[in-house]
Write a protein that holds these residues in place. Structure first.
Motif, mmCIF file in Angstrom:
data_model
loop_
_atom_site.group_PDB
_atom_site.id
_atom_site.type_symbol
_atom_site.label_atom_id
_atom_site.label_comp_id
_atom_site.label_asym_id
_atom_site.label_seq_id
_atom_site.Cartn_x
_atom_site.Cartn_y
_atom_site.Cartn_z
ATOM 1 N N UNK A 188 122.909 31.020 34.821
ATOM 2 C CA UNK A 188 123.508 29.695 34.934
ATOM 3 C C UNK A 188 124.883 29.636 34.270
ATOM 4 N N UNK A 189 125.645 28.610 34.624
ATOM 5 C CA UNK A 189 126.962 28.450 34.008
ATOM 6 C C UNK A 189 127.370 26.982 34.044
ATOM 7 N N UNK A 190 128.315 26.655 33.161
ATOM 8 C CA UNK A 190 129.021 25.378 33.191
ATOM 9 C C UNK A 190 130.505 25.698 33.100
ATOM 10 N N UNK A 191 131.306 25.090 33.969
ATOM 11 C CA UNK A 191 132.711 25.472 34.178
ATOM 12 C C UNK A 191 133.611 24.265 33.963
ATOM 13 N N UNK A 192 134.779 24.497 33.365
ATOM 14 C CA UNK A 192 135.787 23.438 33.221
ATOM 15 C C UNK A 192 137.171 23.995 33.511
ATOM 16 N N UNK B 162 129.991 16.457 29.258
ATOM 17 C CA UNK B 162 129.347 17.002 30.448
ATOM 18 C C UNK B 162 128.958 18.469 30.235
ATOM 19 N N UNK B 163 129.833 19.223 29.586
ATOM 20 C CA UNK B 163 129.527 20.637 29.342
ATOM 21 C C UNK B 163 128.354 20.794 28.376
ATOM 22 N N UNK B 164 128.387 20.049 27.274
ATOM 23 C CA UNK B 164 127.300 20.150 26.296
ATOM 24 C C UNK B 164 125.977 19.727 26.915
ATOM 25 N N UNK B 165 126.002 18.657 27.721
ATOM 26 C CA UNK B 165 124.780 18.179 28.351
ATOM 27 C C UNK B 165 124.288 19.160 29.413
ATOM 28 N N UNK B 166 125.222 19.832 30.078
ATOM 29 C CA UNK B 166 124.834 20.839 31.070
ATOM 30 C C UNK B 166 124.081 21.989 30.407
ATOM 31 N N UNK B 167 124.579 22.456 29.267
ATOM 32 C CA UNK B 167 123.904 23.555 28.560
ATOM 33 C C UNK B 167 122.483 23.151 28.205
ATOM 34 N N UNK B 168 122.323 21.949 27.672
ATOM 35 C CA UNK B 168 120.981 21.463 27.332
ATOM 36 C C UNK B 168 120.100 21.362 28.575
ATOM 37 N N UNK B 169 120.683 20.854 29.681
ATOM 38 C CA UNK B 169 119.930 20.691 30.917
ATOM 39 C C UNK B 169 119.587 21.997 31.599
ATOM 40 N N UNK B 170 120.231 23.079 31.197
ATOM 41 C CA UNK B 170 119.907 24.414 31.706
ATOM 42 C C UNK B 170 118.909 25.127 30.794
ATOM 43 N N UNK C 83 134.526 19.469 36.015
ATOM 44 C CA UNK C 83 133.414 20.188 35.378
ATOM 45 C C UNK C 83 132.396 20.499 36.471
ATOM 46 N N UNK C 84 131.914 21.728 36.472
ATOM 47 C CA UNK C 84 130.943 22.172 37.476
ATOM 48 C C UNK C 84 129.795 22.873 36.768
ATOM 49 N N UNK C 85 128.595 22.670 37.242
ATOM 50 C CA UNK C 85 127.436 23.315 36.654
ATOM 51 C C UNK C 85 126.533 23.854 37.753
ATOM 52 N N UNK C 86 125.899 24.998 37.495
ATOM 53 C CA UNK C 86 124.933 25.569 38.423
ATOM 54 C C UNK C 86 123.935 26.406 37.621
ATOM 55 N N UNK C 87 122.655 26.249 37.879
ATOM 56 C CA UNK C 87 122.041 25.303 38.817
ATOM 57 C C UNK C 87 122.111 23.873 38.288
ATOM 58 N N UNK C 88 121.468 22.962 38.996
ATOM 59 C CA UNK C 88 121.471 21.553 38.599
ATOM 60 C C UNK C 88 120.800 21.404 37.236
ATOM 61 N N UNK C 89 121.443 20.741 36.274
ATOM 62 C CA UNK C 89 120.804 20.535 34.977
ATOM 63 C C UNK C 89 119.644 19.559 35.083
ATOM 64 N N UNK C 90 118.574 19.852 34.372
ATOM 65 C CA UNK C 90 117.367 19.033 34.453
ATOM 66 C C UNK C 90 117.326 18.007 33.321
ATOM 67 N N UNK C 91 116.847 16.809 33.659
ATOM 68 C CA UNK C 91 116.634 15.787 32.650
ATOM 69 C C UNK C 91 117.888 15.204 32.061
ATOM 70 N N UNK C 92 119.015 15.316 32.755
ATOM 71 C CA UNK C 92 120.286 14.826 32.226
ATOM 72 C C UNK C 92 120.654 13.496 32.864
ATOM 73 N N UNK C 93 120.668 12.441 32.079
ATOM 74 C CA UNK C 93 121.109 11.145 32.590
ATOM 75 C C UNK C 93 122.601 11.160 32.898
ATOM 76 N N UNK C 94 123.365 11.931 32.147
ATOM 77 C CA UNK C 94 124.807 11.992 32.366
ATOM 78 C C UNK C 94 125.142 12.621 33.712
ATOM 79 N N UNK C 95 124.419 13.682 34.079
ATOM 80 C CA UNK C 95 124.690 14.393 35.323
ATOM 81 C C UNK C 95 124.000 13.766 36.535
#
Length: 219
Positions: free
Chosen positions: A137-141, A195-203, A155-167
């Motif tokens: 997985x990755x998060x990109x800026x 968005x990046x910090x939340x993506x990491x958590x959601x991954x 900001x781009x993330x893959x795969x889709x972050x789970x449980x993220x209200x922000x995303x």
């Protein structure tokens, strides 16, 4: 943290670094990975993501911050781009629990990296650490110009972050990932941090699972 000469080169190994968060940092070397406590972490945390530390290739045109590790003495040697070429040492210790401010530390170091790449027209990828780590997985800026000539912060993330209200508002059914863009502004650049910090958590990744990768955007 102190300035000192390097030990014998045979005793040093190149180490990728995770963000120094909550008083902890992870190193990845060719022989494996280890989580460390950093009793005096302020100076290390201050330079990560700022373009000061030495970098090693991750892939063509992509680089990660590195340091030299002397495992026997648990010492990390930071090589910087300063004109005087001083090498700075950071004492490590066996890993203990993270400090309560780990979440805030992670946001701060991401923000340092985001501001750095925004100023240098680089891009930032937050991905799993390690010399042979997968590309997902990755998060990109990055900042870029779209086909209509608009300057955007993306900001781009893959795969889709789970449980993220922000995303959640930016997730399209069936899409492999998610993207959020906004016109370039100081607010949009700083907002990318969250968005990046939340993506990491959601991954399902911890701050010490990831490393920062930098590259240069094509004009």
């Amino acid at each position: 943290m102190a300035d000192m000469p390097l030990p014998d080169a045979d005793d040093l190994v190149a180490a990728q670094l995770s963000p120094c968060v909550g008083g902890l940092v992870r190193t990845w070397t060719e022989s494996g990975t280890r989580l460390w406590s950093v009793p005096d972490d302020a100076a290390l945390a201050a330079v990560q993501g700022t373009g000061v530390l030495a970098r090693a290739p991750r892939a063509e045109g992509r680089f990660r911050e590195t340091a030299l590790l002397h495992e026997e003495s648990a010492t990390l040697f930071l090589q910087t781009s300063s004109p005087d070429g001083v090498t700075t040492s950071v004492q490590l210790a066996p890993a203990g629990p993270a400090r309560p401010e780990a979440r805030e530390d992670f946001a701060r170091v991401i923000n340092q990296a985001v501001r750095h790449v925004a100023a240098t027209f680089e891009y930032l990828v937050i991905e799993v650490g390690g010399w042979d780590a997968p590309l997902e997985p990755y998060a990109f800026f990055a900042l870029h110009v779209d086909d209509d000539g608009r300057q955007l912060s993306t900001v781009e993330v893959s795969p889709v972050p789970r449980g993220s209200e922000l995303w959640q508002p930016h997730i399209q059914p069936g899409a492999p990932g998610a993207v959020v863009s906004a016109p370039v502004s100081a607010e949009a650049i700083d907002g990318a941090t969250f968005y990046l910090a939340d993506a990491v958590s959601g991954l399902d990744l911890l701050p010490w699972d990831v490393a920062f990768t930098f590259g240069v955007r094509e004009a």
